[in-house]
Design an enzyme around this catalytic site. Structure first.
Site, PDB file in Angstrom:
ATOM      1  N   LYS A 115       0.831  -1.214   0.000  1.00  0.00           N
ATOM      2  CA  LYS A 115       0.000   0.000   0.000  1.00  0.00           C
ATOM      3  C   LYS A 115       0.861   1.258   0.000  1.00  0.00           C
ATOM      4  CE  LYS A 115      -4.388  -1.828   0.987  1.00  0.00           C
ATOM      5  NZ  LYS A 115      -5.660  -1.899   1.634  1.00  0.00           N
ATOM      6  N   LYS A 197      -4.371 -11.153  -7.287  1.00  0.00           N
ATOM      7  CA  LYS A 197      -5.709 -11.405  -6.749  1.00  0.00           C
ATOM      8  C   LYS A 197      -6.701 -10.344  -7.236  1.00  0.00           C
ATOM      9  CE  LYS A 197      -6.202  -8.953  -2.427  1.00  0.00           C
ATOM     10  NZ  LYS A 197      -7.027  -8.872  -1.261  1.00  0.00           N
ATOM     11  N   LYS A 200     -10.638  -4.903  -4.971  1.00  0.00           N
ATOM     12  CA  LYS A 200     -11.590  -3.830  -5.263  1.00  0.00           C
ATOM     13  C   LYS A 200     -10.885  -2.530  -5.606  1.00  0.00           C
ATOM     14  CE  LYS A 200     -13.227  -3.973  -0.502  1.00  0.00           C
ATOM     15  NZ  LYS A 200     -12.155  -3.528   0.379  1.00  0.00           N
TER      16      LYS A 200
HETATM   17  P1  ATP Z   1      -8.307  -3.620  -1.372  1.00  0.00           P
HETATM   18  O1  ATP Z   1      -8.194  -3.764  -2.854  1.00  0.00           O
HETATM   19  O2  ATP Z   1      -8.959  -2.340  -0.925  1.00  0.00           O
HETATM   20  O3  ATP Z   1      -7.071  -3.993  -0.622  1.00  0.00           O
HETATM   21  P2  ATP Z   1      -9.591  -6.171  -1.230  1.00  0.00           P
HETATM   22  O4  ATP Z   1     -10.528  -6.349  -2.384  1.00  0.00           O
HETATM   23  O5  ATP Z   1      -8.294  -6.865  -1.294  1.00  0.00           O
HETATM   24  O6  ATP Z   1      -9.399  -4.656  -0.948  1.00  0.00           O
HETATM   25  P3  ATP Z   1     -10.195  -6.466   1.574  1.00  0.00           P
HETATM   26  O7  ATP Z   1     -11.044  -5.387   2.125  1.00  0.00           O
HETATM   27  O8  ATP Z   1      -8.734  -6.414   1.856  1.00  0.00           O
HETATM   28  O9  ATP Z   1     -10.424  -6.600   0.011  1.00  0.00           O
HETATM   29  O10 ATP Z   1     -10.720  -7.860   2.012  1.00  0.00           O
HETATM   30  C1  ATP Z   1     -11.986  -8.190   2.552  1.00  0.00           C
HETATM   31  C2  ATP Z   1     -12.060  -9.699   2.691  1.00  0.00           C
HETATM   32  O11 ATP Z   1     -12.149 -10.304   1.401  1.00  0.00           O
HETATM   33  C3  ATP Z   1     -10.846 -10.330   3.355  1.00  0.00           C
HETATM   34  O12 ATP Z   1     -11.266 -11.388   4.184  1.00  0.00           O
HETATM   35  C4  ATP Z   1     -10.033 -10.835   2.197  1.00  0.00           C
HETATM   36  O13 ATP Z   1      -9.191 -11.890   2.543  1.00  0.00           O
HETATM   37  C5  ATP Z   1     -11.120 -11.265   1.220  1.00  0.00           C
HETATM   38  N1  ATP Z   1     -10.663 -11.160  -0.155  1.00  0.00           N
HETATM   39  C6  ATP Z   1     -10.280 -10.016  -0.787  1.00  0.00           C
HETATM   40  N2  ATP Z   1      -9.939 -10.268  -2.058  1.00  0.00           N
HETATM   41  C7  ATP Z   1     -10.095 -11.606  -2.236  1.00  0.00           C
HETATM   42  C8  ATP Z   1      -9.900 -12.489  -3.345  1.00  0.00           C
HETATM   43  N3  ATP Z   1      -9.486 -12.029  -4.510  1.00  0.00           N
HETATM   44  N4  ATP Z   1     -10.174 -13.786  -3.186  1.00  0.00           N
HETATM   45  C9  ATP Z   1     -10.622 -14.271  -1.994  1.00  0.00           C
HETATM   46  N5  ATP Z   1     -10.821 -13.500  -0.916  1.00  0.00           N
HETATM   47  C10 ATP Z   1     -10.562 -12.182  -1.015  1.00  0.00           C
END
Ligand code: ATP
Ligand code: LTN
Length: 334
Positions: A115, A197, A200
């Site tokens: 980040k 991965k 969002k």
């Molecule tokens: P950001 O892009 O803002 O870092 P993110 O999409 O990675 O966000 P988080 O808010 O970090 O999402 O995660 C929320 C939950 O969703 C966590 O439990 C995380 O492990 C899960 N998660 C996020 N992305 C994935 C993915 N691609 N596959 C499976 N689980 C996910």
């Protein structure tokens, strides 16, 4: 433990729109846990301000996230669904835990490194101490299990280290939490780069399926999904794109990878992508309908917000008082 039930806590940051990765990797797995466990799911809004937020947009996405929790199937009478910022004990415990966390430990956190590389104009102290707040979230409820995706395991590990350190000094203060990783959908990958991965905060909207995407959008994104030139639907690490599509299809239909491979044996990628798109759209459609209905019922959502914050505060205060006393703060005169 609360009564005879083990405690579960998890949360998501209210930044941006939730993706299919968030749903299949986290939210979907949460829904069935409330029969067996005492569950707390927060909207991790205090975590969100580690990145700069527009106030109006932030307020809206936090409420949308809480509403989506319910729309995705979390019963707010069986699960404690609340805003982290409504329970000030999170921030209070985080301060105490800050004093039991070493900078060397925080320096190793990969999410901080990622980040800060992405937001080099705003590498604030909150981004750095983010894992300490997350430890406070978990330890505040004496959580036994924490459902998270694989990307959060490092944060869970530091939580355990902090808890063990405090327990070693003051005796039995915290329950040591364990990760709880759902079987299906543990890591959903980007549709545009299947080695990354699905996230969002990805700038390319074609890389992610958002929970609010309509059917046409979902199908269009799957048609464009990056695959390979093997022209063979097989489940192996070399074909990362197809591997991901098999995982997604399997998570939406309840089928194992083997079953999916058999079902599409001899078929082309075009047909398979279409089927994945349809399965995902069918999964999202009832959530979207429920979300629209709930969003119109302001009084209902407000009552959930109020009641659940009170419930969460009750348990949070119990732990916080115990910690303050063990550490040696003078008790408040009541
Ligand atoms: P950001 O892009 O803002 O870092 P993110 O999409 O990675 O966000 P988080 O808010 O970090 O999402 O995660 C929320 C939950 O969703 C966590 O439990 C995380 O492990 C899960 N998660 C996020 N992305 C994935 C993915 N691609 N596959 C499976 N689980 C996910
Ligand atoms: N860091 C998590 C969100 C989060 C969380 C938590 C998850 C904040 N506090 C406590 C589980 C338990 C994330 O980015 N997904």
């Amino acid at each position: 433990m609360i009564g005879d039930k083990k405690v579960i806590l998890s949360g998501m940051q209210s930044t941006g729109s939730l993706t299919l990765g968030n749903y299949l990797g986290a939210l979907k797995n949460w829904v069935s846990l409330c029969e067996e466990y005492e569950c707390f799911y927060m909207v991790a809004d205090l975590h969100s301000i580690t990145l700069r937020q527009d106030p109006a947009q932030f307020r809206k996405s936090a409420r949308n996230l809480l509403t989506l929790y319910i729309a995705a199937g979390l019963d707010p009478h069986k699960n404690c669904i609340y805003f982290q910022s409504h329970v000030p004990q999170h921030a209070q415990l985080a301060w105490v835990l800050n004093c039991f966390t070493y900078m060397g430990e925080l320096n190793r956190m990969t999410q901080f490194k990622d980040k800060s590389a992405k937001h080099s104009d705003n590498i604030n102290a909150g981004l750095y101490t983010y894992p300490v707040l997350m430890a406070a979230d978990i330890l505040l409820f004496q959580s036994d299990l924490v459902p998270v995706g694989k990307d959060q395991l490092q944060h869970l590990e530091i939580t355990r280290d902090i808890a063990q350190r405090v327990n070693a000094i003051y005796g039995d203060v915290f329950t040591i939490p364990e990760p709880y990783i759902g079987k299906a959908g543990a890591k959903i990958m980007s549709l545009q780069d299947p080695t990354k991965k699905m996230s969002k905060s990805d700038e390319n909207p074609n890389a992610s399926i958002y929970l609010t995407d309509d059917k046409d959008t979902v199908i269009r994104k799957f048609k464009r999904a990056v695959t390979d030139s093997e022209a063979n639907i097989a489940y192996n690490d070399e074909q990362a794109g197809i591997h991901n599509l098999i995982d997604i299809y399997g998570a939406c239909t309840g089928k194992t990878p083997d079953e999916v491979v058999r079902e599409f044996n001899g078929k082309g990628y075009g047909d398979f992508k279409m089927a994945v798109g349809e399965a995902v759209a069918d999964t999202l459609s009832p959530i979207q309908t429920r979300f629209d209905e709930l969003s119109k019922d302001k009084a209902y959502i407000d009552s959930i917000i109020k009641d659940n914050a009170e419930k969460a505060s009750y348990y949070a205060e119990k732990t916080l008082r115990k910690v303050m006393k063990k550490v040696g703060f003078t008790e408040k005169i009541r």
